[in-house]
Design an enzyme around this catalytic site. Structure first.
Site, PDB file in Angstrom:
ATOM      1  CB  SER A 153      -0.909   0.092   1.050  1.00 27.59           C
ATOM      2  OG  SER A 153       0.305  -0.247   2.670  1.00 27.59           O
ATOM      3  CG  LEU A 188       7.679 -12.398  -0.674  1.00 27.78           C
ATOM      4  CD1 LEU A 188       8.956 -11.609  -1.765  1.00 27.78           C
ATOM      5  CD2 LEU A 188       7.830 -13.393  -0.407  1.00 27.78           C
ATOM      6  CE1 TYR A 246      11.874  -9.312   1.300  1.00 31.75           C
ATOM      7  CE2 TYR A 246      11.903  -9.690   3.995  1.00 31.75           C
ATOM      8  CZ  TYR A 246      11.012  -9.616   2.850  1.00 31.75           C
ATOM      9  OH  TYR A 246       9.970 -10.299   3.351  1.00 31.75           O
ATOM     10  CG  LEU A 248      -3.967   4.385   8.022  1.00 27.11           C
ATOM     11  CD1 LEU A 248      -3.777   5.345   8.634  1.00 27.11           C
ATOM     12  CD2 LEU A 248      -5.438   4.107   8.345  1.00 27.11           C
ATOM     13  CG  HIS A 282       1.503  -4.515   3.827  1.00 25.19           C
ATOM     14  ND1 HIS A 282       0.973  -3.708   5.186  1.00 25.19           N
ATOM     15  CD2 HIS A 282       0.865  -3.387   3.136  1.00 25.19           C
ATOM     16  CE1 HIS A 282       0.028  -2.322   5.262  1.00 25.19           C
ATOM     17  NE2 HIS A 282      -0.051  -2.711   3.950  1.00 25.19           N
TER      18      HIS A 282
END
Length: 205
Positions: free
Chosen positions: A95, A122, A166, A109, A120
Site C-alpha cells: 500500500s 511476501l 532482503y 492505512l 506488508h
C-alpha cells in the site's frame, strides 16, 4: 521467504488450423506461469498461504482476511501474485505510505498521495519454498513498481533473520522500526524505485 519456463502448446500437424482460420479455434489452456496484480477474489487464497507461512512461526499474520480484502480493493495495483496453471503459489501485497519511516498506522492505512510503497507481506506456498521463488517475485514486483509514476521507494519491516534475504534483493537497512507487534521487534528496510531511468526506458512500461 527458479525461474519457470513454459513450452508452447503445439498442435499435431494434421490438426493445425488452415491459414486464415480464426485464432479462437485453438485449444484454451491456463498459462503455465503468470504474474498479475491480485483482486479481492484472490483474498481467500492469499490468506490461506499467509496463515500457514506465518502463524507457525510468529503466531499471527501480517494481514488478516478483512485487511487483505481492504488493500486489494483500495490498491490492487500494489499487489502481485505468481500463478502456476491458475493456482496462486506466491504473492506480495503493498500500500502507499506518505512519511519517511513506517509507524504503527502504516499497518492498516493506505495513503493515496504517498510515494513510498509499504510492502506488508511476501509469502510463498509451502510446497514451493526453497526454490528461489521469493527472490524472483520480489524482483518482478520491484520492476512493476518502476512502471508506476508515483512510486519513489519501497519500504518494509522484517525480523532480524530475514535481513540477509532482503539485502540480496537490493534493500538496505534503515535501523530499528518504530512498529512493534506484540513482543516482536523489526528492522526497517528500503529500496529505491526511482533513479533507474535506463531500466524504465527498456522495461516496456
Amino acid at each position: 521467504m527458479s525461474t519457470l519456463g513454459a513450452l508452447p502448446f503445439l498442435k499435431p500437424v494434421h490438426l493445425r488450423s488452415p491459414r486464415g482460420s480464426p485464432r479462437g479455434q485453438r485449444r484454451h489452456t491456463l498459462p503455465a506461469s503468470e504474474f498479475r496484480c491480485l483482486s479481492p477474489e484472490d483474498a481467500v487464497s492469499v490468506f490461506e498461504i499467509e496463515r500457514e507461512a506465518f502463524i507457525s512461526v510468529s503466531g499471527d499474520c501480517p494481514l488478516h482476511l478483512d485487511e487483505i480484502r481492504h488493500f486489494l480493493n483500495l490498491c490492487p495495483e500494489l499487489s502481485l501474485g505468481w500463478f502456476e496453471e491458475g493456482r496462486l503459489v506466491a504473492f506480495i501485497i503493498g500500500s502507499l505510505w506518505d512519511q519517511d519511516r513506517l509507524s504503527q498506522a502504516a499497518l492498516t492505512l493506505h495513503k493515496p498521495r504517498g510515494t513510498a510503497v509499504h510492502i506488508h507481506v511476501l509469502a510463498v506456498h509451502r510446497t514451493f519454498r526453497q526454490q528461489g521463488k521469493g527472490s524472483i517475485l520480489m524482483w518482478r514486483y520491484l520492476q512493476h513498481l518502476r512502471c508506476l509514476p508515483f512510486a519513489r521507494r519501497a519500504l518494509l519491516m522484517c525480523e532480524d533473520f530475514l535481513v540477509p534475504f532482503y539485502q540480496k534483493c537490493g534493500f538496505e537497512a534503515l535501523g530499528p522500526c518504530e512498529v512493534t507487534v506484540g513482543e516482536l521487534a523489526f528492522v526497517e528496510m528500503q529500496h529505491p524505485v526511482r533513479g533507474h531511468a535506463f531500466m524504465r526506458r527498456n522495461s516496456g512500461c
